[in-house]
Design a protein around this motif. Structure first.
Motif, PDB file in Angstrom:
ATOM      1  N   MET A  71       3.753  11.464  -0.329  1.00  0.00           N
ATOM      2  CA  MET A  71       4.974  11.385   0.491  1.00  0.00           C
ATOM      3  C   MET A  71       4.611  11.444   1.973  1.00  0.00           C
ATOM      4  O   MET A  71       3.570  11.976   2.362  1.00  0.00           O
ATOM      5  CB  MET A  71       5.931  12.532   0.127  1.00  0.00           C
ATOM      6  CG  MET A  71       7.321  12.435   0.739  1.00  0.00           C
ATOM      7  SD  MET A  71       8.109  10.801   0.719  1.00  0.00           S
ATOM      8  CE  MET A  71       8.638  10.676  -0.967  1.00  0.00           C
ATOM      9  N   HIS A  72       5.485  10.852   2.785  1.00  0.00           N
ATOM     10  CA  HIS A  72       5.340  10.934   4.240  1.00  0.00           C
ATOM     11  C   HIS A  72       6.710  11.287   4.784  1.00  0.00           C
ATOM     12  O   HIS A  72       7.652  11.467   4.016  1.00  0.00           O
ATOM     13  CB  HIS A  72       4.818   9.611   4.808  1.00  0.00           C
ATOM     14  CG  HIS A  72       5.639   8.428   4.383  1.00  0.00           C
ATOM     15  ND1 HIS A  72       6.745   8.011   5.070  1.00  0.00           N
ATOM     16  CD2 HIS A  72       5.529   7.618   3.307  1.00  0.00           C
ATOM     17  CE1 HIS A  72       7.276   6.969   4.432  1.00  0.00           C
ATOM     18  NE2 HIS A  72       6.567   6.704   3.358  1.00  0.00           N
ATOM     19  N   GLY A  73       6.818  11.386   6.106  1.00  0.00           N
ATOM     20  CA  GLY A  73       8.092  11.831   6.674  1.00  0.00           C
ATOM     21  C   GLY A  73       8.009  13.309   7.039  1.00  0.00           C
ATOM     22  O   GLY A  73       9.001  14.029   7.006  1.00  0.00           O
ATOM     23  N   LEU A 131       0.836  -1.212   0.000  1.00  0.00           N
ATOM     24  CA  LEU A 131       0.000   0.000   0.000  1.00  0.00           C
ATOM     25  C   LEU A 131       0.870   1.262   0.000  1.00  0.00           C
ATOM     26  O   LEU A 131       0.560   2.247  -0.664  1.00  0.00           O
ATOM     27  CB  LEU A 131      -0.942   0.001   1.211  1.00  0.00           C
ATOM     28  CG  LEU A 131      -1.880   1.210   1.306  1.00  0.00           C
ATOM     29  CD1 LEU A 131      -2.921   1.202   0.184  1.00  0.00           C
ATOM     30  CD2 LEU A 131      -2.591   1.255   2.661  1.00  0.00           C
ATOM     31  N   ASP A 132       1.983   1.208   0.707  1.00  0.00           N
ATOM     32  CA  ASP A 132       2.899   2.364   0.770  1.00  0.00           C
ATOM     33  C   ASP A 132       3.405   2.726  -0.623  1.00  0.00           C
ATOM     34  O   ASP A 132       3.344   3.883  -1.038  1.00  0.00           O
ATOM     35  CB  ASP A 132       4.076   2.046   1.707  1.00  0.00           C
ATOM     36  CG  ASP A 132       5.085   3.173   1.759  1.00  0.00           C
ATOM     37  OD1 ASP A 132       4.773   4.221   2.366  1.00  0.00           O
ATOM     38  OD2 ASP A 132       6.176   3.030   1.180  1.00  0.00           O
ATOM     39  N   ALA A 133       3.879   1.711  -1.348  1.00  0.00           N
ATOM     40  CA  ALA A 133       4.419   1.951  -2.696  1.00  0.00           C
ATOM     41  C   ALA A 133       3.330   2.526  -3.606  1.00  0.00           C
ATOM     42  O   ALA A 133       3.578   3.469  -4.368  1.00  0.00           O
ATOM     43  CB  ALA A 133       4.981   0.656  -3.267  1.00  0.00           C
ATOM     44  N   LEU A 145       0.583   4.214  -2.701  1.00  0.00           N
ATOM     45  CA  LEU A 145       0.237   5.576  -2.280  1.00  0.00           C
ATOM     46  C   LEU A 145       1.286   6.589  -2.741  1.00  0.00           C
ATOM     47  O   LEU A 145       0.949   7.709  -3.118  1.00  0.00           O
ATOM     48  CB  LEU A 145       0.075   5.630  -0.761  1.00  0.00           C
ATOM     49  CG  LEU A 145      -1.233   5.060  -0.214  1.00  0.00           C
ATOM     50  CD1 LEU A 145      -1.112   4.788   1.286  1.00  0.00           C
ATOM     51  CD2 LEU A 145      -2.406   6.003  -0.480  1.00  0.00           C
ATOM     52  N   HIS A 146       2.549   6.207  -2.714  1.00  0.00           N
ATOM     53  CA  HIS A 146       3.591   7.105  -3.228  1.00  0.00           C
ATOM     54  C   HIS A 146       3.327   7.401  -4.709  1.00  0.00           C
ATOM     55  O   HIS A 146       3.493   8.520  -5.163  1.00  0.00           O
ATOM     56  CB  HIS A 146       4.974   6.455  -3.116  1.00  0.00           C
ATOM     57  CG  HIS A 146       5.580   6.566  -1.742  1.00  0.00           C
ATOM     58  ND1 HIS A 146       5.872   7.769  -1.156  1.00  0.00           N
ATOM     59  CD2 HIS A 146       5.968   5.620  -0.861  1.00  0.00           C
ATOM     60  CE1 HIS A 146       6.403   7.558   0.035  1.00  0.00           C
ATOM     61  NE2 HIS A 146       6.467   6.252   0.246  1.00  0.00           N
ATOM     62  N   ARG A 147       2.931   6.361  -5.434  1.00  0.00           N
ATOM     63  CA  ARG A 147       2.765   6.479  -6.883  1.00  0.00           C
ATOM     64  C   ARG A 147       1.501   7.250  -7.262  1.00  0.00           C
ATOM     65  O   ARG A 147       1.552   8.128  -8.103  1.00  0.00           O
ATOM     66  CB  ARG A 147       2.741   5.076  -7.490  1.00  0.00           C
ATOM     67  CG  ARG A 147       3.414   4.988  -8.839  1.00  0.00           C
ATOM     68  CD  ARG A 147       3.656   3.560  -9.297  1.00  0.00           C
ATOM     69  NE  ARG A 147       2.443   2.778  -9.370  1.00  0.00           N
ATOM     70  CZ  ARG A 147       2.234   1.666  -8.672  1.00  0.00           C
ATOM     71  NH1 ARG A 147       3.159   1.206  -7.865  1.00  0.00           N
ATOM     72  NH2 ARG A 147       1.116   1.000  -8.807  1.00  0.00           N
ATOM     73  N   ASP A 153       2.305   2.664  10.317  1.00  0.00           N
ATOM     74  CA  ASP A 153       3.410   3.442  10.876  1.00  0.00           C
ATOM     75  C   ASP A 153       3.242   4.946  10.653  1.00  0.00           C
ATOM     76  O   ASP A 153       3.771   5.756  11.390  1.00  0.00           O
ATOM     77  CB  ASP A 153       4.751   2.967  10.297  1.00  0.00           C
ATOM     78  CG  ASP A 153       4.724   2.820   8.775  1.00  0.00           C
ATOM     79  OD1 ASP A 153       3.632   2.927   8.167  1.00  0.00           O
ATOM     80  OD2 ASP A 153       5.795   2.584   8.189  1.00  0.00           O
ATOM     81  N   HIS A 154       2.509   5.307   9.608  1.00  0.00           N
ATOM     82  CA  HIS A 154       2.307   6.722   9.252  1.00  0.00           C
ATOM     83  C   HIS A 154       1.256   6.775   8.164  1.00  0.00           C
ATOM     84  O   HIS A 154       0.794   5.723   7.686  1.00  0.00           O
ATOM     85  CB  HIS A 154       3.617   7.343   8.744  1.00  0.00           C
ATOM     86  CG  HIS A 154       4.273   6.535   7.650  1.00  0.00           C
ATOM     87  ND1 HIS A 154       3.753   6.436   6.385  1.00  0.00           N
ATOM     88  CD2 HIS A 154       5.373   5.749   7.656  1.00  0.00           C
ATOM     89  CE1 HIS A 154       4.530   5.655   5.665  1.00  0.00           C
ATOM     90  NE2 HIS A 154       5.521   5.199   6.409  1.00  0.00           N
ATOM     91  N   GLY A 155       0.887   7.970   7.735  1.00  0.00           N
ATOM     92  CA  GLY A 155      -0.058   8.117   6.639  1.00  0.00           C
ATOM     93  C   GLY A 155       0.647   8.547   5.363  1.00  0.00           C
ATOM     94  O   GLY A 155       1.819   8.184   5.151  1.00  0.00           O
TER      95      GLY A 155
HETATM   96 ZN   LIG Z   1       6.839   5.133   2.036  1.00  0.00          ZN
END
Ligand SMILES: [Zn+2]
Length: 384
Positions: free
Chosen positions: A344-346, A193-195, A197-199, A239-241
């Motif tokens: 992006m997150h962070g 899901l992370d990959a 969402l980045h895309r 871990d984050h959104g």
């Molecule tokens: Zn990520």
């Protein structure tokens, strides 16, 4: 199907980037998991957040934050500097970087997640890397014990995904262990899901599709577990959104325009949302600080704030000065990538898009409020 059922299993499902705001307006497993709460994230990327979930510690305590940090004395990457002599068009292609990352990981015996990303080869000898070991294995943390070490010491029979494998394989492995009915604690790791969402960003239909896939697969896990255990407790956490990117800043270009010399006056690591700086003289420190103070899309984090965020490291290991972009702003190009992306997150944990989620079919024990609290919850579930 077994005849004698085990009494209880607790299944913790980790879905990378399943943020509170990502789930907003979406009915993901609403019926099966009615207990839903927001968890505050930790400043940093998954390389900082996942260690906090697995240890209950803040980054300054477990020693995992951004992957690369300035440390020329301990840098294992000196031999890679020679790659700088090859044409950039060749060695900087994504696929070539991936192949090189795999070769370096093997040559150095790294068992953790390793990527060279876009770190320039002409400076790579100045950096060391903070995730050399597999953080999902006992002994994998730079400092402190992870949940798996605790489970082994307590003699708890558990299941954990292998993050090197695909999601389908990890689902099959979990089903196999449920079938055997021997484990009482399971940790399923899902990173796709992370990959995505980045895309594509959190608003995309593709995210609905992916969540529908997870929903179906996790319903099967719940149903299968109910056939082999009297009591099935499921907790899904992240871990984050993910924030939607709206602005690009050429931070490298701005810093380089000052005419200071990288390596002699200062050293910088450019993550997607943070510039991290080390200074070799006061002149460089003042010039860079003044430049950053004038960039409206981000801000310098004070030592006090870094302390409150649990990111004040001994000897400023990850940077003497941290410049954090506002949510939705990314540094392009950066040492993480040359091309812009959609999500992006962070960012600062106060940004709504940074919030993580916890969904469960029972009231979560230990009243978790932030992602490091997952460690206490997991220990409680494992009975240790
Ligand atoms: Zn990520």
């Amino acid at each position: 199907m077994s005849v004698a059922k085990q009494r209880r299993i607790s299944i913790v499902v980790f879905i990378d980037a399943m943020g509170w705001e990502v789930l907003k307006g979406r009915s993901f497993l609403a019926r099966e998991l009615p207990y839903r709460r927001k968890l505050r994230s930790v400043l940093g990327y998954s390389s900082a957040c996942v260690p906090s979930i697995l240890t209950g510690l803040m980054p300054r305590e477990h020693g995992h934050w951004s992957f690369f940090y300035y440390s020329p004395e301990t840098s294992p990457f000196k031999p890679l500097r020679a790659l700088n002599l090859l044409p950039g068009g060749l060695v900087n292609r994504g696929r070539v970087r991936n192949l090189l990352s795999r070769a370096v990981k093997k040559a150095y015996g790294f068992t953790g997640y390793f990527q060279l990303y876009n770190v320039p080869f002409r400076y790579i000898h100045l950096f060391d890397y903070c995730e050399k070991r597999d953080i999902f294995k006992p002994g994998g943390m730079n400092r402190g014990k992870n949940i798996f070490e605790c489970l082994e010491q307590a003699g708890v029979r558990y299941h954990v995904s292998d993050w090197h494998l695909g999601e389908e394989e990890n689902f099959s492995r979990l089903h196999r262990d449920i079938e055997r009915g021997e484990v009482t604690f399971a940790f399923l790791y899902l990173a796709q899901l992370d990959a995505l969402l980045h895309r594509v960003g959190k608003e995309s239909d593709k995210v609905d599709q992916k969540l529908a896939e997870y929903e179906q697969a996790l319903r099967k896990v719940l149903a299968h577990a109910a056939r082999h255990y009297e009591d099935v407790r499921m907790f899904i956490c992240s871990d984050h959104g993910m924030a939607t990117v709206h602005t690009h800043v050429d931070l490298i270009g701005k810093v380089e325009a000052l005419g200071l010399e990288y390596g002699r006056d200062y050293v910088a690591a450019y993550d997607s949302t943070m510039g991290r700086f080390w200074f070799h003289n006061e002149h460089a420190r003042e010039r860079i600080r003044a430049l950053l103070a004038d960039i409206p899309e981000g801000r310098i984090l004070s030592d006090q704030e870094l302390h409150a965020l649990g990111c004040d490291f001994d000897h400023h290991q990850f940077g003497e000065l941290i410049f954090l972009m506002d949510a939705g702003v990314i540094i392009v190009p950066s040492h993480m990538g040359e091309k812009p992306i959609t999500g992006m997150h962070g960012y600062h944990p106060d940004a709504p898009d940074s919030d993580a989620s916890l969904l469960s079919n029972v009231e979560p024990p230990c009243d978790p409020k932030a992602i490091p609290d997952m460690f206490r919850l997991m220990r409680h579930e494992a009975g240790i």
